[in-house]
Design an enzyme around this catalytic site. Sequence first.
Site, PDB file in Angstrom:
ATOM      1  N   GLY A   1      14.211 -46.248  57.057  1.00 21.28           N
ATOM      2  CA  GLY A   1      13.739 -47.094  55.955  1.00 21.28           C
ATOM      3  C   GLY A   1      12.480 -47.826  56.371  1.00 21.28           C
ATOM      4  O   GLY A   1      12.170 -47.917  57.567  1.00 21.28           O
TER       5      GLY A   1
ATOM      6  N   CYS B   1      16.588 -43.922  63.027  1.00 19.48           N
ATOM      7  CA  CYS B   1      15.396 -44.767  62.940  1.00 19.48           C
ATOM      8  C   CYS B   1      15.771 -46.193  62.509  1.00 19.48           C
ATOM      9  O   CYS B   1      16.387 -46.910  63.276  1.00 19.48           O
ATOM     10  CB  CYS B   1      14.389 -44.106  62.003  1.00 19.48           C
ATOM     11  SG  CYS B   1      12.738 -44.747  62.234  1.00 19.48           S
ATOM     12  N   TYR B   2      15.463 -46.611  61.275  1.00 24.58           N
ATOM     13  CA  TYR B   2      15.892 -47.949  60.857  1.00 24.58           C
ATOM     14  C   TYR B   2      17.406 -48.093  61.031  1.00 24.58           C
ATOM     15  O   TYR B   2      17.903 -49.156  61.401  1.00 24.58           O
ATOM     16  CB  TYR B   2      15.491 -48.205  59.394  1.00 24.58           C
ATOM     17  CG  TYR B   2      15.802 -49.604  58.925  1.00 24.58           C
ATOM     18  CD1 TYR B   2      14.927 -50.650  59.175  1.00 24.58           C
ATOM     19  CD2 TYR B   2      16.999 -49.902  58.256  1.00 24.58           C
ATOM     20  CE1 TYR B   2      15.220 -51.950  58.772  1.00 24.58           C
ATOM     21  CE2 TYR B   2      17.303 -51.184  57.849  1.00 24.58           C
ATOM     22  CZ  TYR B   2      16.407 -52.211  58.113  1.00 24.58           C
ATOM     23  OH  TYR B   2      16.698 -53.492  57.724  1.00 24.58           O
TER      24      TYR B   2
ATOM     25  N   HIS C   1      13.673 -38.541  63.651  1.00 22.38           N
ATOM     26  CA  HIS C   1      14.297 -38.045  62.413  1.00 22.38           C
ATOM     27  C   HIS C   1      14.822 -36.618  62.603  1.00 22.38           C
ATOM     28  O   HIS C   1      14.060 -35.661  62.501  1.00 22.38           O
ATOM     29  CB  HIS C   1      13.277 -38.077  61.261  1.00 22.38           C
ATOM     30  CG  HIS C   1      12.993 -39.458  60.787  1.00 22.38           C
ATOM     31  ND1 HIS C   1      13.694 -40.049  59.757  1.00 22.38           N
ATOM     32  CD2 HIS C   1      12.110 -40.389  61.219  1.00 22.38           C
ATOM     33  CE1 HIS C   1      13.243 -41.273  59.567  1.00 22.38           C
ATOM     34  NE2 HIS C   1      12.277 -41.506  60.445  1.00 22.38           N
TER      35      HIS C   1
ATOM     36  N   GLU D   1      16.558 -34.984  60.546  1.00 24.35           N
ATOM     37  CA  GLU D   1      16.724 -34.299  59.258  1.00 24.35           C
ATOM     38  C   GLU D   1      15.489 -33.531  58.809  1.00 24.35           C
ATOM     39  O   GLU D   1      15.568 -32.719  57.894  1.00 24.35           O
ATOM     40  CB  GLU D   1      17.134 -35.318  58.178  1.00 24.35           C
ATOM     41  CG  GLU D   1      16.078 -36.343  57.754  1.00 24.35           C
ATOM     42  CD  GLU D   1      16.007 -37.578  58.662  1.00 24.35           C
ATOM     43  OE1 GLU D   1      16.257 -37.429  59.877  1.00 24.35           O
ATOM     44  OE2 GLU D   1      15.659 -38.665  58.155  1.00 24.35           O
TER      45      GLU D   1
ATOM     46  N   ASP E   1      19.611 -24.424  34.842  1.00 22.83           N
ATOM     47  CA  ASP E   1      20.615 -25.490  34.901  1.00 22.83           C
ATOM     48  C   ASP E   1      21.550 -25.472  33.693  1.00 22.83           C
ATOM     49  O   ASP E   1      22.767 -25.480  33.843  1.00 22.83           O
ATOM     50  CB  ASP E   1      19.947 -26.867  35.004  1.00 22.83           C
ATOM     51  CG  ASP E   1      18.997 -26.937  36.183  1.00 22.83           C
ATOM     52  OD1 ASP E   1      19.158 -26.108  37.100  1.00 22.83           O
ATOM     53  OD2 ASP E   1      18.094 -27.793  36.171  1.00 22.83           O
TER      54      ASP E   1
ATOM     55  N   LYS F   1      19.286 -28.149  43.351  1.00 17.80           N
ATOM     56  CA  LYS F   1      18.847 -26.976  42.577  1.00 17.80           C
ATOM     57  C   LYS F   1      19.282 -25.643  43.213  1.00 17.80           C
ATOM     58  O   LYS F   1      19.786 -24.761  42.524  1.00 17.80           O
ATOM     59  CB  LYS F   1      17.318 -27.013  42.466  1.00 17.80           C
ATOM     60  CG  LYS F   1      16.729 -25.937  41.595  1.00 17.80           C
ATOM     61  CD  LYS F   1      16.635 -26.427  40.183  1.00 17.80           C
ATOM     62  CE  LYS F   1      16.107 -25.382  39.255  1.00 17.80           C
ATOM     63  NZ  LYS F   1      16.145 -25.860  37.872  1.00 17.80           N
TER      64      LYS F   1
END
Length: 519
Positions: A57, A84-85, A176, A178, A233, A375
């Site tokens: 963040g 991180c944060y 990070h 991710e 969708d 998606k």
Amino acid sequence: MTQHQRLLIIDFGSQVTQLIARRLRELNVYCEIHPFNSVTDASLREMAPQAVILSGGPASVTQDDSPRAPQAVFDMGVPVFGICYGQQVMMEQLGGSVEAGHHAEYGRAFIAPAPGHKADGIFSGLFDTGREEVWMSHGDRVTSLAPGFEVIGTSPNAPMAMIADETRHFYAVQFHPEVHHTPNGRTMLENFVRLAGFTGDWTMASYKDEAIRKIREQVGDRKVICGLSGGVDSSVAAVLIHEAIGDQLTCVFVDHGLLRLNEGDEVVKMFRDNYNIPLIAADEADLFLGQLEGVSDPETKRKIIGGLFIDVFQKYATQIEGADFLAQGTLYPDVIESVSFSGGPSVTIKSHHNVGGLPEKMGLKLVEPLRELFKDEVRELGRELGLPASFIGRHPFPGPGLAIRCPGEITREKLEILRKADAVFIDQIRKHGLYDDIWQAFVAILPVRTVGVMGDGRTYDFACALRAVNSVDGMTADYYPFTHEFLGETATRIINEVKGINRCTYDITSKPPGTIEWE
Ligand code: XMP
């Protein structure tokens, strides 16, 4: 509520929080993202996650009033991973300390295991080469560890790059894992979820069965209406709901006169003929095109179409007796309430067309079976439901249709020309085997006539622009790098085969600063 093992991601407002969820879903782990200010000790205990991840963040834990995690995160006895944060919050709340940003670090770094730590547990399958590339982006750093923690990984600039209290299964990293720039970050997250006891029970087949059960429970013996656009969708939502409740579902497909060549017929054929789904095909082209006559302002076009769509949908929906529910193909990215530190509302670039406001107006309840999916997961569900690959892989098509690919006034003549040109372009793309490589491709007809020469005669016809982009989510995009041969051949075909066009350009604008559609 899902029956799966569940992981909670507490969002502190990082730009990349959604990627944590993506990585976990790839590992067949069900997870939910909740903003830090929406979870309390009580709600957390009720949610009963099997593990928690604290996101990064933009704030600094050293500032007054900076975000914190509910204390229960650390008291529930579940594994926690801080990024991180999230790492700094963990230290701050558990008795360590953090210093503000005299040593900002952004970009690529390499971490190595601290002495005495080897490639098992959280490090399983890592450090084959002795170090791992990671992506750092932080201003603050941890300066002293909370009781029970030790350093397990370091980088030259981040002596506490990775810390852990292995007895409690608390892990925290300064980088990070991710993002794609941390090539083996996914392995690290995988190690964490395995240590936390996740078995990877989130599969599309199980999701489908569960979704069907939930739809039956929610709807009972009442009826559902579903607005079908022909896009992926709403199509997947319709087929799923039909599998759950059969003829209690009726779909409404509104042809606003702004569809592509043969599109209306294809959608009707697919749903009515192939799936036997009750379908009202509403031909409202005269109404829409009539109201759009003489209108050239893009936002006015969008507002007229959005408003009429709701009126028309309502007109047909009220014909279905006993309909209590409206089905929508809402996706997870639309529901994630992200944490914004910017304050004010963001600028409206374009008013997106949807059926917002309709449920309240008509007193309908919502059925949104795709609310938990991204998606690409919707596409996977579509495959699971047996939808044809050609349908699942279709490029996105906007609600306002060709109206926003026809800058200036919309006329039937221009729409006719545009449909033909678009069909040739897509045919070219398919013939060259490029359709699945491209995120979205279409033609826009430009509001200018240009002079040309064909045979011995002068022509004075419309110019068109080809648009093809690569994108991940439509938020940013780059033009597709066709070869000159492809572009030349396509321009020749369009000009030869489509009467009314005598000039063809290729739009090479990225987004930003352009947008994908022309209006
Ligand atoms: P832009 O033009 O904003 O488009 O870069 C990004 C993506 O969104 C699609 N788009 C829409 N989709 N209703 C939709 O359902 C709309 O009003 C709308 N406007 C744009 C566009 O086709 C692209 O995929």
